[in-house]
Motif scaffolding. Structure first.
Motif, PDB file in Angstrom:
ATOM      1  N   THR A  31       0.930  -1.070  -0.003  1.00  0.00           N
ATOM      2  CA  THR A  31      -0.126   0.012   0.015  1.00  0.00           C
ATOM      3  C   THR A  31       0.860   1.026  -0.257  1.00  0.00           C
ATOM      4  O   THR A  31       0.904   1.430   0.845  1.00  0.00           O
ATOM      5  CB  THR A  31      -0.977  -0.142   1.572  1.00  0.00           C
ATOM      6  N   ASP A  79      -4.023  -4.333  -7.745  1.00  0.00           N
ATOM      7  CA  ASP A  79      -4.942  -4.284  -6.855  1.00  0.00           C
ATOM      8  C   ASP A  79      -4.138  -4.531  -5.970  1.00  0.00           C
ATOM      9  O   ASP A  79      -3.224  -5.920  -6.061  1.00  0.00           O
ATOM     10  CB  ASP A  79      -6.300  -4.228  -6.334  1.00  0.00           C
ATOM     11  N   LEU A 102      -3.367  -0.019   5.335  1.00  0.00           N
ATOM     12  CA  LEU A 102      -4.874  -0.213   5.316  1.00  0.00           C
ATOM     13  C   LEU A 102      -5.282   1.191   5.365  1.00  0.00           C
ATOM     14  O   LEU A 102      -5.045   2.485   5.874  1.00  0.00           O
ATOM     15  CB  LEU A 102      -5.240  -1.188   5.467  1.00  0.00           C
ATOM     16  N   ILE A 211     -15.722   1.409   1.518  1.00  0.00           N
ATOM     17  CA  ILE A 211     -14.526  -0.475   2.364  1.00  0.00           C
ATOM     18  C   ILE A 211     -15.861  -1.315   0.470  1.00  0.00           C
ATOM     19  O   ILE A 211     -15.595  -1.947  -0.294  1.00  0.00           O
ATOM     20  CB  ILE A 211     -15.400  -0.522   3.304  1.00  0.00           C
ATOM     21  N   ASN A 214     -14.159  -0.144  -2.681  1.00  0.00           N
ATOM     22  CA  ASN A 214     -12.784  -0.891  -3.296  1.00  0.00           C
ATOM     23  C   ASN A 214     -12.894  -1.705  -2.806  1.00  0.00           C
ATOM     24  O   ASN A 214     -11.887  -2.603  -3.001  1.00  0.00           O
ATOM     25  CB  ASN A 214     -12.203   0.968  -2.605  1.00  0.00           C
ATOM     26  N   GLU A 216     -12.280  -3.159  -0.157  1.00  0.00           N
ATOM     27  CA  GLU A 216     -10.916  -3.187   0.278  1.00  0.00           C
ATOM     28  C   GLU A 216     -11.124  -4.924   1.668  1.00  0.00           C
ATOM     29  O   GLU A 216     -10.245  -5.015   1.978  1.00  0.00           O
ATOM     30  CB  GLU A 216     -11.431  -1.872   2.116  1.00  0.00           C
ATOM     31  N   GLU A 246     -11.966  -3.986   9.624  1.00  0.00           N
ATOM     32  CA  GLU A 246      -9.533  -4.888   9.397  1.00  0.00           C
ATOM     33  C   GLU A 246      -9.092  -5.276  10.180  1.00  0.00           C
ATOM     34  O   GLU A 246      -8.407  -6.789  10.273  1.00  0.00           O
ATOM     35  CB  GLU A 246      -8.765  -3.806   8.959  1.00  0.00           C
TER      36      GLU A 246
END
Length: 337
Positions: A31, A79, A102, A211, A214, A216, A246
């Motif tokens: 990331t 990604d 994240l 979220i 994407n 996530e 997460e």
């Protein structure tokens, strides 16, 4: 645009120490963001770093700031769910560490046109990669009331999700919702100000939409096992998360991968390929002891409890206050590499 991409890396010293950056080592920053963690890795002598980001603005900014890091930095648009493919493409396997930081970046939050924040009026976009996938506006104007409510409740943990979804559907019958301030005002009219709470009433709804747009959590669930596969024995996986959804995924992943036997106990007697050698159970299994089994644990936790920012860091960077860092190490094969 690239020059405006600023990033204050969260838990920087703690992350680098726990990743054990070594001169000549190979690392993946899954990331990249503003490149703060990557720049620090290079400063500490990392031999090669692969920086992955799905936001072209992030890649452009880091390329402008760091160039190719004296031949040690490789930048990849993609990604992080595709970390295995990207790592193979650029020759990053058996790496010494993988980092995930994240969530959304400060640049994305502060750039009105990206539509992540309700602080400024902007189109409801929220895509980390502006060239791919549906926007937040497309979701709220097309999903059913039930699907919207489920999305807001699941990803935003918003207890008034059903009322918010109902109001959105009522509003879009008159005119589609297109901007951040429109949606924020609508949500605020439903939720109101909760006593003693500092969060804006629309915060959880915006988090949920981001979220979902994407994917996530789906990306994280796909990326963690792939990143573990890329680690050399003794290599470390570090994940900085910013909300409970997460962190729960990361915590449970490390717990599962550190189990004495990755085969669920209820399936052990039926599916263990080494049942005779295992005797009465996995604790006696000679194959697990030698790691010569597909069900042997792959990770050992380095941080039994998550590392959180100091009071001084939170004061310097208020956006760090919810950060949690978890680290695990790839188990070495006895007698192997």
């Amino acid at each position: 645009m690239a020059a405006e991409f600023q990033h204050i890396p969260v838990l920087l010293d703690e992350t680098l120490a726990l990743l054990r950056i070594v001169p000549g080592g190979t690392y993946i920053d899954a990331t990249l963001g503003g490149g703060g963690h990557t720049a620090a890795m290079l400063e500490r002598g990392a031999g090669r770093v692969l920086g992955i980001d799905r936001d072209p603005a992030a890649l452009a900014a880091v390329a402008q700031r760091l160039g190719d890091g004296d031949g040690r930095l490789v930048l990849a648009h993609g990604d992080f769910r595709d970390i295995a493919t990207l790592a193979r493409r650029y020759g990053f396997q058996d790496v010494d560490g993988v980092l995930f930081d994240l969530g959304v970046s400060s640049y994305q939050l502060d750039t009105a046109a990206r539509g992540f924040s309700f602080q400024q009026d902007a189109p409801l976009d929220m895509r980390m990669d502006p060239g791919r996938g549906p926007t937040a506006a497309e979701l709220i104007n097309t999903l059913s009331e039930e699907a919207l409510a489920d999305l807001i409740y699941r990803y935003g943990e918003e207890r008034m999700a059903r009322r918010i979804a109902k109001r959105i559907v009522e509003q879009r019958k008159r005119a589609p919702l297109r901007t951040t301030t429109e949606l924020a005002a609508l949500v605020a009219s439903v939720v109101g100000r909760r006593g003693g709470e500092r969060l804006h009433p629309a915060t959880r709804t915006f988090q949920a939409l981001r979220i979902a747009v994407n994917d996530e959590l789906g990306a994280l669930e796909a990326a963690l096992p792939a990143a573990t596969d890329l680690l050399a024995p003794g290599g470390r996986l570090a994940v900085i998360s910013f909300h409970s959804l997460e962190d729960r995924i990361v915590k449970e992943f490390i717990r599962r991968e550190a189990a004495i036997c990755l085969l669920p106990p209820r399936l052990f007697a039926e599916q263990c390929p080494h049942l005779i050698a295992a005797g009465t159970g996995p604790r006696a299994c000679i194959y697990l002891a030698n790691r010569d089994c597909d069900y042997a644990p792959r990770l050992t936790p380095v941080t039994p409890k998550p590392v959180t920012p100091s009071a001084q860091e939170v004061q310097r960077n208020p956006r760090s206050r919810s950060a949690k860092l978890r680290v695990a190490e790839r188990i070495a094969i006895p007698g192997g590499g």
